[in-house]
Design a protein around this motif. Sequence first.
Motif, PDB file in Angstrom:
ATOM      1  N   MET A 298      23.049 -32.285 -43.654  1.00  0.00           N
ATOM      2  CA  MET A 298      22.492 -31.225 -44.489  1.00  0.00           C
ATOM      3  C   MET A 298      22.597 -29.864 -43.806  1.00  0.00           C
ATOM      4  O   MET A 298      22.813 -28.847 -44.468  1.00  0.00           O
TER       5      MET A 298
ATOM      6  N   VAL B  89      25.896 -28.702 -44.666  1.00  0.00           N
ATOM      7  CA  VAL B  89      25.973 -28.267 -46.075  1.00  0.00           C
ATOM      8  C   VAL B  89      25.453 -26.832 -46.200  1.00  0.00           C
ATOM      9  O   VAL B  89      26.079 -25.978 -46.825  1.00  0.00           O
ATOM     10  N   PHE B  90      24.313 -26.557 -45.564  1.00  0.00           N
ATOM     11  CA  PHE B  90      23.759 -25.195 -45.625  1.00  0.00           C
ATOM     12  C   PHE B  90      24.657 -24.191 -44.904  1.00  0.00           C
ATOM     13  O   PHE B  90      24.880 -23.085 -45.369  1.00  0.00           O
TER      14      PHE B  90
ATOM     15  N   ALA C 112      27.476 -23.462 -47.058  1.00  0.00           N
ATOM     16  CA  ALA C 112      27.028 -22.690 -48.228  1.00  0.00           C
ATOM     17  C   ALA C 112      26.889 -21.215 -47.855  1.00  0.00           C
ATOM     18  O   ALA C 112      27.272 -20.316 -48.617  1.00  0.00           O
ATOM     19  N   VAL C 113      26.348 -20.956 -46.667  1.00  0.00           N
ATOM     20  CA  VAL C 113      26.226 -19.570 -46.195  1.00  0.00           C
ATOM     21  C   VAL C 113      27.602 -18.926 -46.099  1.00  0.00           C
ATOM     22  O   VAL C 113      27.831 -17.805 -46.570  1.00  0.00           O
TER      23      VAL C 113
ATOM     24  N   LEU D  27      29.103 -18.244 -49.596  1.00  0.00           N
ATOM     25  CA  LEU D  27      28.448 -17.108 -50.268  1.00  0.00           C
ATOM     26  C   LEU D  27      28.797 -15.786 -49.592  1.00  0.00           C
ATOM     27  O   LEU D  27      28.927 -14.755 -50.254  1.00  0.00           O
TER      28      LEU D  27
ATOM     29  N   PHE E 203      24.417 -10.394 -49.265  1.00  0.00           N
ATOM     30  CA  PHE E 203      23.123 -10.901 -48.794  1.00  0.00           C
ATOM     31  C   PHE E 203      23.272 -12.050 -47.789  1.00  0.00           C
ATOM     32  O   PHE E 203      22.428 -12.236 -46.914  1.00  0.00           O
TER      33      PHE E 203
ATOM     34  N   LEU F  29      23.117 -14.047 -42.456  1.00  0.00           N
ATOM     35  CA  LEU F  29      22.799 -15.429 -42.080  1.00  0.00           C
ATOM     36  C   LEU F  29      23.923 -16.060 -41.261  1.00  0.00           C
ATOM     37  O   LEU F  29      23.710 -17.077 -40.598  1.00  0.00           O
TER      38      LEU F  29
ATOM     39  N   ALA G 110      26.317 -29.057 -52.119  1.00  0.00           N
ATOM     40  CA  ALA G 110      26.742 -27.697 -51.781  1.00  0.00           C
ATOM     41  C   ALA G 110      26.195 -26.698 -52.801  1.00  0.00           C
ATOM     42  O   ALA G 110      25.740 -25.611 -52.440  1.00  0.00           O
TER      43      ALA G 110
ATOM     44  N   ALA H 145      22.561 -26.137 -52.154  1.00  0.00           N
ATOM     45  CA  ALA H 145      22.361 -25.294 -50.969  1.00  0.00           C
ATOM     46  C   ALA H 145      22.611 -23.828 -51.321  1.00  0.00           C
ATOM     47  O   ALA H 145      21.835 -22.948 -50.931  1.00  0.00           O
ATOM     48  N   ARG H 146      23.667 -23.566 -52.054  1.00  0.00           N
ATOM     49  CA  ARG H 146      23.949 -22.169 -52.439  1.00  0.00           C
ATOM     50  C   ARG H 146      22.827 -21.618 -53.305  1.00  0.00           C
ATOM     51  O   ARG H 146      22.378 -20.486 -53.131  1.00  0.00           O
TER      52      ARG H 146
ATOM     53  N   ILE I 223      19.663 -22.557 -53.387  1.00  0.00           N
ATOM     54  CA  ILE I 223      18.468 -22.313 -52.567  1.00  0.00           C
ATOM     55  C   ILE I 223      18.599 -20.989 -51.814  1.00  0.00           C
ATOM     56  O   ILE I 223      17.674 -20.178 -51.779  1.00  0.00           O
ATOM     57  N   LEU I 224      19.778 -20.754 -51.250  1.00  0.00           N
ATOM     58  CA  LEU I 224      19.978 -19.521 -50.472  1.00  0.00           C
ATOM     59  C   LEU I 224      19.887 -18.284 -51.375  1.00  0.00           C
ATOM     60  O   LEU I 224      19.286 -17.275 -50.999  1.00  0.00           O
ATOM     61  N   ILE I 225      20.467 -18.388 -52.574  1.00  0.00           N
ATOM     62  CA  ILE I 225      20.437 -17.251 -53.507  1.00  0.00           C
ATOM     63  C   ILE I 225      18.997 -16.955 -53.929  1.00  0.00           C
ATOM     64  O   ILE I 225      18.545 -15.812 -53.913  1.00  0.00           O
TER      65      ILE I 225
END
Lengths: 541, 62
Positions: free
Chosen positions: A386, A389-390, A393-394, A397, A403, A407, B33, B36-37, B39-41
């Motif tokens: 996990m 995964v995060f 994801a960072v 994005l 934003f 991170l 995924a 996760a995106r 949650i971050l947003i």
Amino acid sequence: MTEPRYDIAFKLYPYKQVAAQSTAPQRHPVVIVGGGPIGLATALDLGRKGTPVLVLDDHEGAGQGSRAICFAKRTLEIADRLGAGQAMVDKGVVWNVGKVFHGDDKVFEFNLQPEEGHKFPAFINLQQPYFEKYIADEIRVAQSQGAPIELRGKNTVTKMCQKDDHVVLDVDTPDGPYKILADWLVACDGARSPIRKMMGLSFDGRVFEDNFLIADVKMTAAFPTERWFWFEPPFKNSGASALLHKQPDDIWRIDFQLGWDIDRAHELQDENVRARVDAMLGEDIDYELEWTSIYTFQCRRMKDFRHDRVLFAGDSAHQVSPFGARGANSGVQDADNLAWKLDLVIKGLAPDALLDTYSRERAHGADENILNSSRATDFLTPKSDMSKVFRNAVLTLAKSHEFARPLVNSGRLSVPCVYDGMPLNGPDELAGPARTRVGAPCVDAPMAEGFLLDKLGGSFTLLAINTQPPSLEEVGGIAIQTLRISTKEDDPTGAVKDRYLGYTTQAIYLLRPDQHVAARWTTANAQQIATALRIATAQEL
Amino acid sequence: MSLNLDPNITDPDGFYDELLDAHQDLSKADSDALNARLILILANHIGDRETLRDALRVAKAP
């Protein structure tokens, strides 16, 4: 005789037999074990203050290999106070731009471009042997001007024993063993510190299960002078992350994150290193392999950096991952913090409790570095499915959304430590800027001539801005210099006003010899200043 | 606690539909995924650390 463990890049302190090897043991105020960057900087600082210092090293100079390559502005300012800053900047590669990639895609780029009005850049890249050489060169200059510094190469400490008021060292040399007595011992002998082991002291922390391959390559390629960092790099077999960064002499640092279960000997074979480098640079790029190494790292520190008569500084006291350039840079801040305190204690001008504050303040710095470096490592090496995964994801994005960029953590680059809430801090009675609050290192600023930090030197300084300070040349034998600044006449860019006054119109700052703010007021009388100085030297804890 | 735990979504059924729709036909990895995106947003939109900490606490011990 101890066998050499590594080859020498610069022979800085060749072995020479000295009379002390065949006489009764001689006693020295300070003996420093380890002639690396931290040991040499500490010796130079002490010697320039007139305190006799002897450096022992089991080799004869700076070891081969670039090792620490990123030196931060605060480190350069400290080196400049010691006379070696300009040589470093002249040789070093100044860089500002960093690019972060995820696979083939650029995630974002950042610019470290510091604000205007500082003598030194945010960072330079410089191979560690050069850093050591420039400090050693300055030691030779100081010696020629009478500074009582002595360097003894191929002098290996094999045994140490703490007495009530001194330490006894057994030292091995090519001409046999001899004994040295030291009132104070400073162990700058690296992460594997033999002194720490001889004393049976623990060095606790977290082990990160990862191996990083360093390949320093020499090439005249047209890559820009930028820090390029890849998460999940697209090149064949390049591991979980990769870094490309320029050093002087057309040398490029390349790092590959290889994971935990690897065959080190196999990965270090030239053809295997070359396969990775070829995949990254492209087949048609010509280069030589200068230096290769595989490292693992840990984030850990000693509980106390002072054990009676023994003080630990640099990697012997604390170790961090290299992401963030917080190893050598924090070690130089250790030297900066320790030298003036040891000097005052040896001269009998301050109680030895002052040395406990060295441990307090620098352990605070080490904790900050360990926190930052552990977080960077957790981002680089996700510890669970996990967390990966995060992490990804960072990165996804961050490609299109501002934003998420803060991170992304490929290392938070070293910034100087602020000694908030520490026992040496005096009153903060100025509604001034936070960046120059009590505990902070002075922020540089251009003056009508030169820069502010040039004028501070290495003693206590009373900095009076737009006001007449009380006349005070010393407190209990500790010298104070006064620097008066008028923002009308001496502050051409307004930086002094911005950085030291903020919305107020006048100020008095008491600055420590390491250029950290000890106290500040709108206005202060001699008694208030003397009290603050006694607090800053542990005379009123 | 500054975290709002009162009903606050207009047309809750509609929202729930859209949430599930977003995950339609995704593999487990792609769904993870996406979550996760998301949650971050949302976390960035909230911003306030105290509220985020409260949300983590409630999520861990519902």
